[in-house]
Design a protein around this motif. Structure first.
Motif, mmCIF file in Angstrom:
data_model
loop_
_atom_site.group_PDB
_atom_site.id
_atom_site.type_symbol
_atom_site.label_atom_id
_atom_site.label_comp_id
_atom_site.label_asym_id
_atom_site.label_seq_id
_atom_site.Cartn_x
_atom_site.Cartn_y
_atom_site.Cartn_z
ATOM 1 N N LEU A 72 -42.828 78.433 82.534
ATOM 2 C CA LEU A 72 -41.645 77.975 83.266
ATOM 3 C C LEU A 72 -40.648 79.101 83.513
ATOM 4 C CD1 LEU A 72 -40.902 74.474 81.726
ATOM 5 C CD2 LEU A 72 -41.521 74.979 84.087
ATOM 6 N N GLU A 73 -40.523 80.025 82.570
ATOM 7 C CA GLU A 73 -39.576 81.125 82.711
ATOM 8 C C GLU A 73 -39.974 82.089 83.818
ATOM 9 O OE1 GLU A 73 -38.942 83.032 78.986
ATOM 10 O OE2 GLU A 73 -38.245 81.197 78.022
ATOM 11 N N GLU A 74 -41.217 82.040 84.247
ATOM 12 C CA GLU A 74 -41.710 82.950 85.268
ATOM 13 C C GLU A 74 -41.497 82.417 86.683
ATOM 14 O OE1 GLU A 74 -45.794 83.749 84.328
ATOM 15 O OE2 GLU A 74 -45.321 84.167 82.238
ATOM 16 N N TRP A 75 -40.921 81.221 86.825
ATOM 17 C CA TRP A 75 -40.805 80.563 88.124
ATOM 18 C C TRP A 75 -39.397 80.049 88.373
ATOM 19 C CZ3 TRP A 75 -44.893 81.018 91.222
ATOM 20 C CH2 TRP A 75 -46.108 81.347 90.629
ATOM 21 N N LEU A 76 -39.032 79.991 89.660
ATOM 22 C CA LEU A 76 -37.779 79.382 90.096
ATOM 23 C C LEU A 76 -38.111 78.227 91.035
ATOM 24 C CD1 LEU A 76 -35.742 82.555 91.102
ATOM 25 C CD2 LEU A 76 -35.460 81.182 89.036
ATOM 26 N N THR A 77 -37.481 77.103 90.816
ATOM 27 C CA THR A 77 -37.630 75.985 91.740
ATOM 28 C C THR A 77 -36.638 76.197 92.875
ATOM 29 O OG1 THR A 77 -38.303 74.501 89.964
ATOM 30 C CG2 THR A 77 -37.487 73.478 91.991
ATOM 31 N N VAL A 78 -37.145 76.304 94.098
ATOM 32 C CA VAL A 78 -36.284 76.564 95.251
ATOM 33 C C VAL A 78 -36.274 75.402 96.239
ATOM 34 C CG1 VAL A 78 -36.431 79.067 95.041
ATOM 35 C CG2 VAL A 78 -38.092 77.850 96.470
ATOM 36 N N GLY A 79 -36.938 74.309 95.884
ATOM 37 C CA GLY A 79 -36.938 73.134 96.742
ATOM 38 C C GLY A 79 -37.734 72.010 96.116
ATOM 39 N N LYS A 80 -37.657 70.863 96.764
ATOM 40 C CA LYS A 80 -38.375 69.673 96.305
ATOM 41 C C LYS A 80 -39.027 69.026 97.518
ATOM 42 C CE LYS A 80 -37.870 67.095 92.772
ATOM 43 N NZ LYS A 80 -38.663 67.173 91.558
ATOM 44 N N ILE A 81 -40.307 68.707 97.394
ATOM 45 C CA ILE A 81 -41.001 67.984 98.460
ATOM 46 C C ILE A 81 -40.562 66.526 98.363
ATOM 47 C CG2 ILE A 81 -43.234 67.284 99.384
ATOM 48 C CD1 ILE A 81 -44.374 69.920 98.217
ATOM 49 N N VAL A 82 -39.875 66.058 99.413
ATOM 50 C CA VAL A 82 -39.246 64.739 99.348
ATOM 51 C C VAL A 82 -39.905 63.692 100.243
ATOM 52 C CG1 VAL A 82 -37.013 65.637 98.620
ATOM 53 C CG2 VAL A 82 -37.502 65.391 101.066
ATOM 54 N N GLY A 83 -40.839 64.107 101.085
ATOM 55 C CA GLY A 83 -41.476 63.124 101.952
ATOM 56 C C GLY A 83 -42.504 63.759 102.859
ATOM 57 N N ASN A 126 -36.664 69.502 100.678
ATOM 58 C CA ASN A 126 -35.215 69.631 100.505
ATOM 59 C C ASN A 126 -34.980 70.950 99.766
ATOM 60 O OD1 ASN A 126 -32.488 69.112 100.433
ATOM 61 N ND2 ASN A 126 -32.616 67.736 98.683
ATOM 62 N N PRO A 127 -34.349 71.933 100.422
ATOM 63 C CA PRO A 127 -34.212 73.244 99.800
ATOM 64 C C PRO A 127 -33.138 73.282 98.714
ATOM 65 C CG PRO A 127 -33.074 73.227 101.890
ATOM 66 C CD PRO A 127 -33.762 71.886 101.756
ATOM 67 N N ALA A 128 -33.370 74.119 97.725
ATOM 68 C CA ALA A 128 -32.360 74.450 96.719
ATOM 69 C C ALA A 128 -32.186 75.965 96.769
ATOM 70 C CB ALA A 128 -32.810 73.989 95.337
ATOM 71 N N SER A 129 -32.216 76.504 97.973
ATOM 72 C CA SER A 129 -32.169 77.944 98.202
ATOM 73 C C SER A 129 -31.417 78.205 99.497
ATOM 74 C CB SER A 129 -33.599 78.489 98.320
ATOM 75 O OG SER A 129 -33.608 79.820 98.764
ATOM 76 N N ASP A 130 -30.692 79.299 99.520
ATOM 77 C CA ASP A 130 -29.992 79.702 100.738
ATOM 78 C C ASP A 130 -30.824 80.664 101.577
ATOM 79 O OD1 ASP A 130 -27.710 78.211 100.241
ATOM 80 O OD2 ASP A 130 -26.762 79.809 99.092
ATOM 81 N N PHE A 131 -32.121 80.755 101.310
ATOM 82 C CA PHE A 131 -32.985 81.698 102.001
ATOM 83 C C PHE A 131 -34.053 80.920 102.775
ATOM 84 C CE2 PHE A 131 -31.250 83.682 98.206
ATOM 85 C CZ PHE A 131 -30.567 84.746 98.779
ATOM 86 N N PRO A 132 -33.780 80.612 104.054
ATOM 87 C CA PRO A 132 -34.689 79.765 104.828
ATOM 88 C C PRO A 132 -36.088 80.339 104.988
ATOM 89 C CG PRO A 132 -32.985 80.707 106.239
ATOM 90 C CD PRO A 132 -32.618 81.041 104.825
ATOM 91 N N GLY A 158 -42.596 64.666 95.664
ATOM 92 C CA GLY A 158 -42.018 64.748 94.323
ATOM 93 C C GLY A 158 -42.295 66.072 93.639
ATOM 94 N N SER A 159 -43.154 66.892 94.231
ATOM 95 C CA SER A 159 -43.488 68.194 93.645
ATOM 96 C C SER A 159 -42.381 69.204 93.910
ATOM 97 C CB SER A 159 -44.796 68.730 94.242
ATOM 98 O OG SER A 159 -45.872 67.882 93.938
ATOM 99 N N ASP A 218 -27.131 71.311 85.972
ATOM 100 C CA ASP A 218 -28.030 71.165 87.114
ATOM 101 C C ASP A 218 -27.258 71.439 88.391
ATOM 102 O OD1 ASP A 218 -30.355 70.666 88.527
ATOM 103 O OD2 ASP A 218 -30.405 68.519 88.112
ATOM 104 N N LEU A 219 -27.994 71.708 89.446
ATOM 105 C CA LEU A 219 -27.440 71.884 90.779
ATOM 106 C C LEU A 219 -28.157 70.889 91.675
ATOM 107 C CD1 LEU A 219 -25.638 73.708 92.631
ATOM 108 C CD2 LEU A 219 -27.723 74.945 93.137
ATOM 109 N N ILE A 220 -27.401 70.044 92.340
ATOM 110 C CA ILE A 220 -27.974 69.019 93.207
ATOM 111 C C ILE A 220 -27.672 69.409 94.643
ATOM 112 C CG2 ILE A 220 -27.930 66.574 93.811
ATOM 113 C CD1 ILE A 220 -26.938 66.128 90.852
ATOM 114 N N SER A 221 -28.735 69.611 95.419
ATOM 115 C CA SER A 221 -28.575 70.027 96.811
ATOM 116 C C SER A 221 -28.412 68.814 97.700
ATOM 117 C CB SER A 221 -29.789 70.829 97.271
ATOM 118 O OG SER A 221 -29.885 72.012 96.542
ATOM 119 N N GLY A 222 -27.580 68.955 98.683
ATOM 120 C CA GLY A 222 -27.359 67.893 99.659
ATOM 121 C C GLY A 222 -26.509 68.454 100.771
ATOM 122 N N GLY A 223 -25.679 67.612 101.381
ATOM 123 C CA GLY A 223 -24.758 68.088 102.405
ATOM 124 C C GLY A 223 -23.884 69.193 101.842
ATOM 125 N N ASN A 224 -23.313 68.946 100.686
ATOM 126 C CA ASN A 224 -22.636 69.965 99.880
ATOM 127 C C ASN A 224 -23.348 70.003 98.542
ATOM 128 O OD1 ASN A 224 -20.498 70.857 101.552
ATOM 129 N ND2 ASN A 224 -19.313 69.036 101.060
#
Length: 180
Positions: A8-19, A30-36, A89-90, A131-137
């Motif tokens: 787990l320490e070797e990886w960063l979660t940068v998004g979630k597959i939501v649909g 749904n991204p959790a990253s500012d790098f498109p 959900g991944s 935690d950081l929750i991504s959304g509109g803000n």
């Protein structure tokens, strides 16, 4: 830490597959990253289902949905809706050392997790960012010292200072926000 969790320490979660998107196996992320480019530039990506290590998959195409923060991606070997639904959900992941270089005063949002939250520079912490929750803000989830949770919009007016090296951030919430 258990050996099974060391990866787990070797990886960063940068998004979630939501649909899923359509019938051809496209996925909504749904991204959790500012790098498109993590969602649009073809190449290797890693997807992790709950409880398992990340597995490499090839990103074929990706695009941002107009007016939304979501990306629609197509992966090799995911060519129908059933295969796509199996990935909902991944987590969308990158190696921890795959962090773009930042300028002075910039930071990676994921680095906020673990910081103390304070109401003034000299005050005791009111809690810790969990935690950081991504959304509109983006929202910071803060676990208060009494164990309760608080969601704080991550905007400059409310979080005007971030002191990564010192391990804390400053909150200047409007009246009533702390009572929610």
């Amino acid at each position: 830490m258990a050996d099974s969790e060391e990866w787990l320490e070797e990886w960063l979660t940068v998004g979630k597959i939501v649909g899923v998107q359509g019938l051809q196996g496209e996925l909504r992320v749904n991204p959790a990253s500012d790098f498109p480019e993590r969602f649009t530039v073809p190449g290797p990506r890693w997807v992790r289902s709950k409880g398992s290590p990340p597995r490499e998959m090839q990103l074929k195409t990706g695009r941002q949905l107009p007016g939304k923060s979501l990306f629609v991606v197509r992966l090799d070997s995911v060519d129908n809706r059933d295969a796509a639904e199996a990935l909902v959900g991944s987590d969308w992941m990158v190696p921890a050392d795959d962090r773009p270089q930042l300028g002075e005063g910039e930071f990676h949002l994921l680095d906020l997790v673990g910081l103390e939250a304070r109401l003034s520079p000299d005050s005791d912490p009111i809690g810790t960012v969990t935690d950081l929750i991504s959304g509109g803000n983006d929202l910071l989830e803060i676990k208060r010292t009494d164990g309760s949770k608080l969601l704080i919009p991550f905007v400059e007016a409310i979080v005007p200072e971030v002191h990564l090296k010192d391990g804390w951030l400053l909150l200047t919430p409007p009246p009533g926000l702390m009572d929610l």
